[in-house]
Design an enzyme around this catalytic site. Structure first.
Site, PDB file in Angstrom:
ATOM      1  N   LYS A 199       0.844  -1.205   0.000  1.00 45.70           N
ATOM      2  CA  LYS A 199       0.000   0.000   0.000  1.00 45.70           C
ATOM      3  C   LYS A 199       0.879   1.255   0.000  1.00 45.70           C
ATOM      4  O   LYS A 199       0.643   2.206  -0.759  1.00 45.70           O
ATOM      5  CB  LYS A 199      -0.930  -0.009   1.226  1.00 45.70           C
ATOM      6  CG  LYS A 199      -2.071  -1.017   1.068  1.00 45.70           C
ATOM      7  CD  LYS A 199      -2.790  -1.341   2.362  1.00 45.70           C
ATOM      8  CE  LYS A 199      -3.763  -2.497   2.117  1.00 45.70           C
ATOM      9  NZ  LYS A 199      -4.359  -3.048   3.329  1.00 45.70           N
TER      10      LYS A 199
ATOM     11  N   GLN B 238      -4.990  -1.740   9.569  1.00 46.17           N
ATOM     12  CA  GLN B 238      -4.836  -3.072   8.967  1.00 46.17           C
ATOM     13  C   GLN B 238      -5.423  -4.145   9.896  1.00 46.17           C
ATOM     14  O   GLN B 238      -5.103  -4.190  11.085  1.00 46.17           O
ATOM     15  CB  GLN B 238      -3.335  -3.334   8.714  1.00 46.17           C
ATOM     16  CG  GLN B 238      -3.046  -4.638   8.027  1.00 46.17           C
ATOM     17  CD  GLN B 238      -3.585  -4.706   6.596  1.00 46.17           C
ATOM     18  OE1 GLN B 238      -3.441  -3.776   5.812  1.00 46.17           O
ATOM     19  NE2 GLN B 238      -4.240  -5.808   6.264  1.00 46.17           N
TER      20      GLN B 238
ATOM     21  N   ASP C 146     -11.450   2.298   3.905  1.00 48.28           N
ATOM     22  CA  ASP C 146     -11.690   0.853   3.832  1.00 48.28           C
ATOM     23  C   ASP C 146     -13.193   0.556   3.741  1.00 48.28           C
ATOM     24  O   ASP C 146     -13.592  -0.543   3.383  1.00 48.28           O
ATOM     25  CB  ASP C 146     -11.130   0.176   5.094  1.00 48.28           C
ATOM     26  CG  ASP C 146      -9.935  -0.715   4.785  1.00 48.28           C
ATOM     27  OD1 ASP C 146      -9.736  -1.035   3.600  1.00 48.28           O
ATOM     28  OD2 ASP C 146      -9.229  -1.095   5.733  1.00 48.28           O
TER      29      ASP C 146
END
Ligand code: NAD
Length: 281
Positions: free
Chosen positions: A52, A96, A119
Site C-alpha cells: 500500500k 490493517q 476501507d
C-alpha cells in the site's frame, strides 16, 4: 475456455488514471494522504502494508505509516485514530486487520471518521451501501465489481451466488450485485447443497478462504467467476475455485494471483483520492 479477467492489467489502468488525478489535486493545493496503521507483526499484514505504501509513493499520494508493537493497548490505538481524524493532511485512514485479540476491532473501526474511512468498514459507510447511497465501498468488493464491469457482464435478472458472508467481502459484494439488479443468493458455511446452489449461478463470487472449494463441474457453462480467495498450498497460492476445471466451463474467470488482489489496492487508492476530493467540497 474462459477469458481471463486480468486484475493486474485493469489495476494498472485504474492507477494510471489516478496518477493524473492526484497531480491535478496537488495543483489545486491538496495532496491526497493515506495513513496506514499496523499493530503487531503478522507477516501477511506487513506485506499488504508495504505494498500500500509503495503504491502511494508511485501515484504521488502522501503516506503516513504507523507501525505499533503487538502489546499496544486499545486506548493508545484509539488516541492515534483521534490524532489522524484531526490531521488535515490525512484524508484516508486504514487500520490493517486483523488486530491483536487484546483489541476490540469494531470499537476501533467505529472511531475512524466516516469521511476518512477509505476501507469502508465503518457502520455508517456500510449502512450507506445498504441503502444504495454508497460513500466508500469496501475495496475488495469494489474491485470485484470493477472486474465484472470490465468483462461487460450482463447483470439484470441474472442469478449471482456469493459464497461467503463476511463483513469485508461477502456481504458488501452481495449488496453491490443487488444494486445491479441481480437476483442474489448468499451462501455460507451452513448452506445445504452448495454445489447445487452454485450450479444455478450466472455469476459466482467465491470469498471463503478454502482452497479450491468450488469445483469446476459446479460452474454453469458461460458463467462469470470471480475468485477472491487467497490460500497458500505449499509454495503455491490458490483460490477458492478449482481454476483449471472451472475455466473449461466459465465464460470469464479471474486468476489467483493476479485477479482480485491487485484491484483491492487500486480501489483503496481510488477511495483515498475521493476522500481528498470530499475536502474540496
Ligand atoms: P472470512 O473467514 O471472514 O469469511 C469466510 C466466509 O466463508 C464465512 O462467511 C463463512 O460462512 C464462509 N464459509 C466458510 N466455510 C465455508 C464452506 N465450507 N462453504 C461455504 N461457505 C463457507 O473470510 P474473508 O475475509 O471474507 O476472506 C475470504 C477469502 O478471501 C480469504 O481467502 C481471504 O484471504 C481472501 N481475501 C482476499 C482479498 C484480496 O484482496 N484478494 C481481500 C480480502 C480477503
Amino acid at each position: 475456455m474462459a477469458e481471463l479477467m486480468d486484475g493486474k492489467a485493469l489495476a494498472k489502468e485504474v492507477k494510471r488514471a489516478l496518477k493524473q488525478e492526484v497531480a491535478q489535486l496537488i495543483e489545486q493545493g491538496v495532496t491526497p494522504g493515506l495513513a496506514v496503521v499496523l499493530v503487531g507483526e503478522d507477516p501477511a499484514s506487513a506485506v499488504y502494508v508495504r505494498s500500500k505504501t509503495r503504491t502511494c509513493k508511485r501515484l504521488g499520494l502522501a503516506h503516513f505509516d504507523h507501525v505499533l508493537p503487538a502489546e499496544t493497548g486499545q486506548a493508545q490505538l484509539m488516541a492515534l485514530v483521534d490524532e489522524l481524524n484531526a490531521d488535515t493532511r490525512v484524508h484516508g485512514i486504514l487500520v490493517q486487520l486483523p488486530l491483536p485479540n487484546t483489541i476490540d476491532e469494531a470499537t476501533v473501526l467505529e472511531r475512524i471518521d466516516p469521511r476518512k474511512d477509505v476501507d469502508g468498514f465503518h457502520p455508517e459507510n456500510l449502512g450507506r451501501l445498504m441503502i444504495g447511497e454508497p460513500r466508500f465501498v469496501p475495496c475488495t468488493p469494489a474491485g470485484v465489481m470493477r472486474l465484472l464491469d470490465a468483462g461487460n457482464v450482463d447483470y439484470v435478472g441474472k442469478h449471482a451466488v456469493v459464497v461467503g458472508r463476511s463483513r469485508i467481502v461477502g456481504k458488501p459484494v452481495a449488496q453491490l450485485l443487488l444494486a445491479r439488479h441481480c437476483t442474489v443468493t448468499m451462501a455460507h458455511s451452513r448452506t445445504r447443497d452448495l454445489d447445487e446452489v452454485v450450479r444455478s449461478a450466472d455469476i459466482v463470487v467465491a470469498a471463503v478462504g478454502r482452497a479450491e472449494l468450488v469445483k469446476g463441474d459446479w460452474i454453469k457453462p458461460g458463467a462469470a467467476v470471480v475468485d477472491v480467495g487467497i490460500n497458500r498450498v505449499g509454495e503455491k497460492l490458490v483460490g477458492d475455485v478449482a481454476f483449471e476445471a472451472a475455466a473449461e466451463r466459465a465464460a470469464l474467470i479471474t486468476p489467483v494471483p493476479g485477479g482480485v488482489g491487485p484491484m483491492t489496492i487500486a480501489m483503496l487508492m481510488e477511495n483515498t483520492v475521493s476522500a481528498a476530493k470530499l475536502t474540496l467540497g
